[in-house]
Scaffold this active site. Structure first.
Site, PDB file in Angstrom:
ATOM      1  N   ASP A 127      -6.119  -7.129   4.578  1.00  0.00           N
ATOM      2  CA  ASP A 127      -7.287  -6.715   3.806  1.00  0.00           C
ATOM      3  C   ASP A 127      -8.010  -7.932   3.243  1.00  0.00           C
ATOM      4  OD1 ASP A 127      -9.019  -4.852   2.604  1.00  0.00           O
ATOM      5  OD2 ASP A 127      -7.935  -5.020   0.711  1.00  0.00           O
ATOM      6  N   LYS A 139       4.355 -14.824   4.721  1.00  0.00           N
ATOM      7  CA  LYS A 139       4.806 -15.700   3.642  1.00  0.00           C
ATOM      8  C   LYS A 139       6.340 -15.615   3.650  1.00  0.00           C
ATOM      9  CE  LYS A 139       3.716 -18.220  -0.051  1.00  0.00           C
ATOM     10  NZ  LYS A 139       3.132 -19.558   0.063  1.00  0.00           N
ATOM     11  N   ASP A 148      -1.188 -18.693   2.989  1.00  0.00           N
ATOM     12  CA  ASP A 148      -1.965 -19.635   2.174  1.00  0.00           C
ATOM     13  C   ASP A 148      -2.569 -20.744   3.039  1.00  0.00           C
ATOM     14  OD1 ASP A 148       0.728 -20.195   2.517  1.00  0.00           O
ATOM     15  OD2 ASP A 148       0.933 -21.343   0.670  1.00  0.00           O
ATOM     16  N   TYR A 174       0.818  -1.212   0.000  1.00  0.00           N
ATOM     17  CA  TYR A 174       0.000   0.000   0.000  1.00  0.00           C
ATOM     18  C   TYR A 174       0.853   1.263   0.000  1.00  0.00           C
ATOM     19  CZ  TYR A 174      -4.298  -2.615   0.824  1.00  0.00           C
ATOM     20  OH  TYR A 174      -5.374  -3.455   0.705  1.00  0.00           O
TER      21      TYR A 174
END
Ligand code: ATP
Length: 335
Positions: free
Chosen positions: A230, A172, A206, A125
């Site tokens: 988000d 991740k 994930d 962002y």
């Protein structure tokens, strides 16, 4: 009882409709609020050429609190998101989105009760995108130790304050070893002072996505970077009945801005059919922040009672035919 000044930002899209319902319910709950209505989003952009005029920021700083509707951000072109700017300008670093099963709605799981704590100021962002060659774009993910530690500390303090037992950092770091690796390490460091009081663990984003749809009840507080936060909060909202239901709060050192997690929903804007519950519930979070836990609880109770009553008006996203106004009035009346 003291009177609070609160900036009221209807925004655009379905914003004016759901914010009006939220204002009505907050007013019905007791505490005296002096609303200061101001324009942001597409409406402000058209009028003043700025989706987030400086006097709005000034007024939020002065009041310390705002109840905000969504604003539309043009896709792939146009002005920078007013939401992103607002969060950066006011240093609203923590986005908190509680996701809790409500009675009366048919959902796959009966007892979801988790909180998404999302870093609100950096990550992808940051808006640092470049065309480095024709047909080649880079978008830079910014992760800093300062922001990661700040949001992690917030999450553990939040868990302590609200009697929650576990914080799970989501990342991740097997792929983004440096960026997500730093975020994870900061979460680990900040967990240490809470050892024995709040359990800390971590999960790949994930794997989290899969576990959320197969057994969401195992999670408590989820601690995430901006983008994962988000996406995961929309997924989590889906588990309890949809985007129309979930509330949110943005906290910074000096101000707090309360808004539902959904966007401006242009597909249904102006039709009077949007579900006001997420925005109304955000109003309850605001009252809690302003020191009115009983009024806040009375709003949440009214939402729950209304949903539990099959005859009470509900909007079409959750199986009814009622308008936004009817659904809002029913909650206000149930207080
Ligand atoms: P943003 O990127 O601005 O967050 P979004 O991509 O998450 O927006 P939304 O505007 O939240 O998208 O809308 C997604 C879908 O959910 C749309 O079909 C919309 O009609 C529906 N929706 C969102 N909020 C509500 C609501 N309060 N009541 C009913 N439906 C809603």
């Amino acid at each position: 009882m003291s009177r609070h000044r609160v900036v009221l930002l209807p925004g655009d899209g379905i914003g004016p409709e759901v914010v009006e319902a939220a204002r009505r319910v907050v007013d019905a709950s007791g505490p005296e609020i002096e609303w200061v209505p101001m324009e942001i989003g597409a409406v402000a952009f058209e009028k003043y050429g700025d989706a987030l005029p400086a006097d709005v920021l000034k007024e939020i700083r002065a009041c310390g609190v705002a109840l905000k509707g969504p604003t539309t951000t043009p896709i792939a072109t146009g002005h920078v998101s007013a939401n992103v700017r607002l969060r950066k300008e006011l240093m609203l670093f923590a986005n908190v989105r509680p996701v809790k099963t409500v009675p009366g709605l048919e959902t796959p799981y009966g007892n979801v009760d988790l909180v998404v704590v999302r870093e609100n100021t950096e990550d992808l962002y940051a808006g640092l995108e470049n065309e480095v060659a024709p047909g080649v774009i880079t978008s830079i993910k910014v992760i800093t130790e300062t922001a990661s530690r700040r949001i992690a500390k917030f999450a553990f303090e939040y868990a302590m304050r609200w009697g929650r037992h576990r914080v799970t950092a989501v990342h991740k770091a097997n792929i983004m070893k440096k960026a997500d690796g730093l975020f994870l390490e900061c979460c680990r460091q900040e967990s240490l002072p809470f050892e024995g009081r709040v359990r800390f663990d971590d999960i790949l984003v994930d794997a989290l996505a899969m576990k959320l749809v197969t057994n969401p009840t195992q999670f408590d507080v989820l601690l995430l970077e901006n983008l994962y936060g988000d996406i995961v909060s929309d997924l989590a909202a889906g588990l309890i009945g949809g985007l129309g239901l979930a509330p949110g709060a943005n906290y910074g050192p000096d101000c707090a801005v309360f808004e539902a997690i959904h966007g401006s929903a242009p597909d249904i804007a102006g039709k009077g059919i949007a579900n006001p519950i997420g925005q109304v519930w955000s109003g309850a979070l605001m009252l809690e922040f302003l020191g009115h836990p009983k009024a806040a609880a009375s709003i949440v109770g009214a939402i729950e009672r209304t949903l539990a009553d099959p005859k009470a008006p509900r909007t079409r996203d959750i199986g009814g035919t009622a308008s936004t106004t009817e659904a809002g009035k029913a909650i206000a009346a149930a207080i």
